[in-house]
Design a protein around this motif. Structure first.
Motif, PDB file in Angstrom:
ATOM      1  N   HIS A   2       0.806  -1.218   0.000  1.00 20.82           N
ATOM      2  CA  HIS A   2       0.000   0.000   0.000  1.00 20.82           C
ATOM      3  C   HIS A   2       0.840   1.269   0.000  1.00 20.82           C
ATOM      4  O   HIS A   2       0.312   2.342   0.266  1.00 20.82           O
ATOM      5  N   GLY A   3       2.133   1.144  -0.291  1.00 20.06           N
ATOM      6  CA  GLY A   3       2.994   2.310  -0.230  1.00 20.06           C
ATOM      7  C   GLY A   3       3.843   2.480  -1.468  1.00 20.06           C
ATOM      8  O   GLY A   3       3.869   1.636  -2.367  1.00 20.06           O
ATOM      9  N   VAL A   4       4.527   3.603  -1.513  1.00 21.82           N
ATOM     10  CA  VAL A   4       5.504   3.900  -2.550  1.00 21.82           C
ATOM     11  C   VAL A   4       6.714   4.493  -1.848  1.00 21.82           C
ATOM     12  O   VAL A   4       6.574   5.239  -0.868  1.00 21.82           O
ATOM     13  N   THR A  50       5.925   5.124   1.892  1.00 23.04           N
ATOM     14  CA  THR A  50       4.971   6.206   2.169  1.00 23.04           C
ATOM     15  C   THR A  50       3.592   5.831   1.649  1.00 23.04           C
ATOM     16  O   THR A  50       3.460   5.251   0.570  1.00 23.04           O
ATOM     17  N   ARG A  97       0.024   5.580  -0.047  1.00 27.43           N
ATOM     18  CA  ARG A  97      -0.621   6.059  -1.269  1.00 27.43           C
ATOM     19  C   ARG A  97      -2.072   6.428  -1.020  1.00 27.43           C
ATOM     20  O   ARG A  97      -2.701   7.082  -1.857  1.00 27.43           O
ATOM     21  N   ARG A 110      -4.555   9.260  -3.002  1.00 26.54           N
ATOM     22  CA  ARG A 110      -5.623   8.668  -3.818  1.00 26.54           C
ATOM     23  C   ARG A 110      -6.993   9.209  -3.412  1.00 26.54           C
ATOM     24  O   ARG A 110      -7.839   9.495  -4.271  1.00 26.54           O
ATOM     25  N   ASP A 125       0.364  10.795 -10.026  1.00 25.64           N
ATOM     26  CA  ASP A 125       1.623  10.046  -9.947  1.00 25.64           C
ATOM     27  C   ASP A 125       1.916   9.768  -8.477  1.00 25.64           C
ATOM     28  O   ASP A 125       2.144  10.705  -7.695  1.00 25.64           O
ATOM     29  N   PRO A 126       1.926   8.508  -8.041  1.00 23.26           N
ATOM     30  CA  PRO A 126       2.107   8.199  -6.610  1.00 23.26           C
ATOM     31  C   PRO A 126       3.402   8.757  -6.034  1.00 23.26           C
ATOM     32  O   PRO A 126       3.424   9.204  -4.881  1.00 23.26           O
ATOM     33  N   ALA A 154       3.503  11.355  -2.983  1.00 24.02           N
ATOM     34  CA  ALA A 154       4.139  10.925  -1.738  1.00 24.02           C
ATOM     35  C   ALA A 154       5.303  11.835  -1.370  1.00 24.02           C
ATOM     36  O   ALA A 154       5.532  12.137  -0.192  1.00 24.02           O
TER      37      ALA A 154
END
Length: 286
Positions: free
Chosen positions: A194-196, A207, A209, A213, A251-252, A256
């Protein structure tokens, strides 16, 4: 046994005057600073990595203050979970940025408040519940018996709680689309799925997302909030500021990065009250 111990501590700390409560928390923090323990090791490593421009003596002062504030955080939960609207008002010395949140709510736009682990996030949640009926995303405690206490305490002044799962995310979307207010802790590791990975103090950190979102999907106004704990139990100062449009970027990585930069700026303004003991960087060992 752990549940009974924590339950008893919450009961006792909730009935102590705030000055005594925070003084005892400060004593706990001083012990954490002088006695070797995982919290001190992780906090010290994080401060050294994130604030390398500071001299070692300044880093040590931040570490000491961080652990003192950690002790206060642990003890004051029981007190803050028993607040009445009147006592919360007495403790709130200032609330900066309220007008912008009120304007977004009045326009029916929906609001996301990102509240990092800086200062008293429990008090920030209570004020958010009292003022705007905030729906706060949360993770259930590891000790399941504590969840009813947590639920009752954090919803006492009008806030609502939503579990950090698929059903909870759907609920947050509905709240935002109805023009409601949502609170999210933006500086937790959301897990690999669930992160980037984005820079936080220049260091790669997983971090969330979710917040970007939600902002992108609903067009909600996004703010950051932190509640400074004032010295000598004089109360709390809640600050709220708008976040840049980039936090809702599709853009994730862009989103982030913008989110982490905003959290970093708040932490730099109040470094001694940040939860440096959290293992945000997975190569930091406890």
């Amino acid at each position: 046994m752990r549940y009974r111990l924590i339950q008893g501590l919450l009961w006792l700390s909730g009935r102590l005057p705030l000055r005594v409560n925070q003084a005892l928390g400060g004593v706990v923090g001083i012990l954490l600073y002088w006695i070797p323990n995982p919290l001190r090791r992780v906090a010290g490593a994080n401060i050294a990595r994130c604030l390398p421009e500071l001299k070692p003596a300044r880093q040590r002062r931040i570490l000491r203050r961080c652990l003192i504030e950690t002790g206060k955080t642990a003890l004051e939960a029981g007190y803050l979970w028993r607040l009445t609207p009147a006592s919360a008002q007495r403790l709130l010395v200032a609330l900066e940025g309220r007008a912008a949140v009120d304007a977004a709510v009045a326009a029916g736009r929906g609001v996301i408040i990102a509240a990092p682990h800086l200062g008293s996030w429990e008090m920030a949640g209570q004020i958010g519940g009292r003022e705007w009926g905030v729906w706060n995303l949360y993770r259930p405690p590891r000790i399941a018996q504590l969840e009813p206490l947590l639920q009752a305490g954090r919803t006492r002044l009008g806030g609502r709680l939503v579990r950090a799962d698929t059903a909870g995310v759907r609920q947050l979307l509905r709240v935002l689309r109805r023009g409601g207010v949502v609170g999210i802790l933006p500086d937790q590791d959301p897990g690999p799925e669930h992160g980037v990975v984005a820079p936080f103090f220049g260091i790669p950190a997983n971090t969330m997302r979710l917040l970007p979102r939600l902002a992108h999907a609903t067009g909600a106004a996004v703010f950051i909030a932190w509640c400074e704990r004032l010295p000598r139990a004089r109360g709390y100062h809640l600050r709220i500021a708008p976040l840049p449009p980039a936090v809702a970027d599709p853009d994730p990585l862009v989103a982030a990065t913008a989110l982490n930069r905003a959290v970093e700026q708040c932490v730099r303004a109040l470094p001694g009250q940040y939860q440096w003991s959290y293992r945000r960087f997975k190569d930091v060992r406890a």
